[in-house]
Design an enzyme around this catalytic site. Structure first.
Site, short mmCIF file in Angstrom:
data_model
loop_
_atom_site.label_atom_id
_atom_site.label_comp_id
_atom_site.label_asym_id
_atom_site.label_seq_id
_atom_site.Cartn_x
_atom_site.Cartn_y
_atom_site.Cartn_z
N ARG A 77 0.96 -0.76 0.44
CA ARG A 77 -0.52 0.39 0.12
C ARG A 77 0.73 0.80 -0.09
O ARG A 77 0.69 1.43 -0.83
CB ARG A 77 -1.37 -0.23 1.44
CG ARG A 77 -2.27 -0.73 0.70
CD ARG A 77 -2.43 -1.73 2.25
NE ARG A 77 -1.45 -2.33 3.25
CZ ARG A 77 -1.65 -3.59 2.47
NH1 ARG A 77 -2.24 -3.90 1.65
NH2 ARG A 77 -0.78 -4.34 3.10
N THR A 78 1.91 1.33 1.20
CA THR A 78 2.32 2.50 0.79
C THR A 78 3.12 2.93 0.06
O THR A 78 3.54 4.06 -0.62
CB THR A 78 3.40 2.85 2.60
OG1 THR A 78 2.91 1.70 3.01
CG2 THR A 78 4.13 3.51 1.94
N LYS A 107 26.02 -4.48 -3.41
CA LYS A 107 27.49 -4.76 -3.33
C LYS A 107 28.29 -4.13 -2.41
O LYS A 107 30.07 -4.04 -2.54
CB LYS A 107 28.09 -4.01 -4.72
CG LYS A 107 28.08 -4.50 -6.28
CD LYS A 107 27.44 -3.89 -7.75
CE LYS A 107 26.88 -4.44 -8.85
NZ LYS A 107 27.61 -3.37 -9.32
N ARG A 128 12.04 3.67 2.99
CA ARG A 128 11.12 3.02 3.89
C ARG A 128 12.99 1.62 3.90
O ARG A 128 13.01 1.62 2.85
CB ARG A 128 9.93 1.99 3.47
CG ARG A 128 9.95 0.58 3.94
CD ARG A 128 8.66 -0.66 4.25
NE ARG A 128 7.60 0.55 4.49
CZ ARG A 128 6.40 -0.18 5.15
NH1 ARG A 128 6.01 -1.33 3.81
NH2 ARG A 128 5.26 1.21 5.01
N HIS A 157 6.18 6.29 11.22
CA HIS A 157 5.23 5.64 9.85
C HIS A 157 4.85 7.24 9.60
O HIS A 157 2.87 7.13 9.71
CB HIS A 157 4.74 4.49 9.80
CG HIS A 157 3.45 3.82 8.38
ND1 HIS A 157 3.99 4.87 7.09
CD2 HIS A 157 4.00 3.36 7.44
CE1 HIS A 157 4.12 4.53 6.02
NE2 HIS A 157 3.46 3.08 6.68
C1 NCD Z 1 1.99 -1.06 8.11
C2 NCD Z 1 3.50 -0.49 7.76
O1 NCD Z 1 3.93 -1.32 7.54
O2 NCD Z 1 4.79 -0.36 9.13
N1 NCD Z 1 1.76 -1.17 7.02
C3 NCD Z 1 1.84 -0.47 6.09
O3 NCD Z 1 2.27 0.37 5.26
N2 NCD Z 1 0.45 -0.08 5.21
C4 NCD Z 1 1.96 -2.11 8.80
C5 NCD Z 1 2.02 -3.24 9.24
O4 NCD Z 1 3.29 -3.66 7.99
O5 NCD Z 1 1.43 -4.33 10.47
#
Ligand code: NCD
Length: 332
Positions: A77-78, A107, A128, A157
């Site tokens: 999703r993100t 590397k 991320r 997040h």
């Molecule tokens: C979350 C995350 O990655 O922290 N997911 C997301 O970004 N929607 C929640 C999760 O992974 O549980």
């Protein structure tokens, strides 16, 4: 594309600085950069841009802008919503998934070097990473362009919290005086950490934290929220959920943060949302949220319930709020 060779090093002093309603060029690392007015500015922009996403209207707001999506950890999703957000506004993206295996990182390239490479090509980096604090480190390495934290380990997040707050606001028309439950992995869930921080900016919010004993909020986080606008109550059973909650925010136990499968299994899925639970402990206006992915902690029988917004508005709001954030950060 802008010529970054002639740009001032403005990002050096804007790094993780308070937003104070001025987003242009700023890194988005933590929710603690926000205040209620900055959140309002973001939500107003979200309202204004929503239609573009809803109706697929053409837009050139981000035309000529290129955003790197650099994902060291899995994401659906993100990543996809940032990708869609940039493209809905006429921008473009470079997506680097799993750079540990498919890029020079394999590397031995350092994070700092990787960041500077993508800084040379693009106008913002959405990052991320499995280690807490990496977004800040990346922001230090990037000299001209904003870094947006899309989740750093068990840390934060922030963009998820913004879409979560927007979803609560959309349904309840308020961000103060809320009552909610947050359940699951309170210790390791970065979405929980950021959302609690967001709720703390407002007044008289009351949150019931439901988790196995070993997955409770850390003492440091608990301490930091003390005296803020959010009052926390730790509970041990679904029977203790007050019946007048505005929202339930369920989360999965973060398997990847455990040393062994056995440790994970010992605490997984102790609190599961079923039709029965929703009908007995929620009221008709309570909304059921989840950042996703869910792995058993909300039964599918609940999905058709109008109160379950996690596969509906909450998901769509992810794209809309990220459209707003990108447009504000990229100064459009
Ligand atoms: C979350 C995350 O990655 O922290 N997911 C997301 O970004 N929607 C929640 C999760 O992974 O549980």
């Amino acid at each position: 594309m802008i010529d970054k060779r002639v740009l001032p090093l403005y990002n050096l002093h804007l790094m993780a600085t308070p937003i104070k309603s001025k987003f242009t060029g700023k890194d988005i690392i933590s929710l603690d950069q926000f205040d209620t007015e900055s959140i309002r500015v973001l939500f107003d922009r979200t309202d204004a841009l929503k239609e573009i996403g809803q109706k697929g209207l053409p837009s050139d707001i981000l035309s000529g802008k290129l955003v790197t999506l650099l994902f060291y950890e899995p994401s659906s999703r993100t990543r996809a919503s940032f990708d869609a957000a940039a493209k809905q506004l006429g921008g473009n993206t470079i997506v680097i998934e799993d750079p540990q295996h498919f890029s020079s990182v394999s590397k031995g390239e350092t994070l700092e070097d990787t960041i500077q490479v993508f800084e040379a090509y693009t106008d913002a980096i959405v990052l991320r990473h499995p280690e807490e604090g990496t977004a800040k480190k990346a922001a230090r390495a990037a000299r001209h362009i904003p870094i947006i934290n899309a989740g750093d380990g068990i840390g934060e997040h922030p963009t998820q919290a913004l879409l979560d707050l927007y979803t609560v606001f959309e349904k309840t028309e308020k961000l103060s005086g809320l009552k909610g439950v947050m359940a699951g992995d309170i210790k390791n869930g970065r979405t929980v950490h950021s959302l609690l921080q967001g709720l703390s900016f407002y007044e008289k919010n009351e949150i019931y934290l439901l988790s196995p004993e070993s997955l409770r909020l850390s003492k440091t986080d608990m301490q930091e929220l003390k005296g803020s606008g959010v009052k926390l109550h730790e509970i041990n059973s679904t029977d203790e959920i007050p019946k007048d909650c505005d929202f339930w925010y369920w989360t999965r136990v973060q398997k990847e943060r455990f040393a062994s499968e056995d440790e994970y299994k010992a605490v997984n899925n102790q609190f599961v949302v079923t039709k029965k639970l929703l009908n007995s402990r929620a009221n008709k206006n309570t909304i059921l949220m989840h950042p996703l992915p869910r792995v058993g902690e909300i039964k599918e029988e609940v999905d058709s319930d109008l109160r379950a917004v996690f596969l509906k508005n909450q998901i769509r709001n992810g794209m809309y709020t990220r459209m707003a954030l990108l447009s504000l950060v990229l100064g459009k």
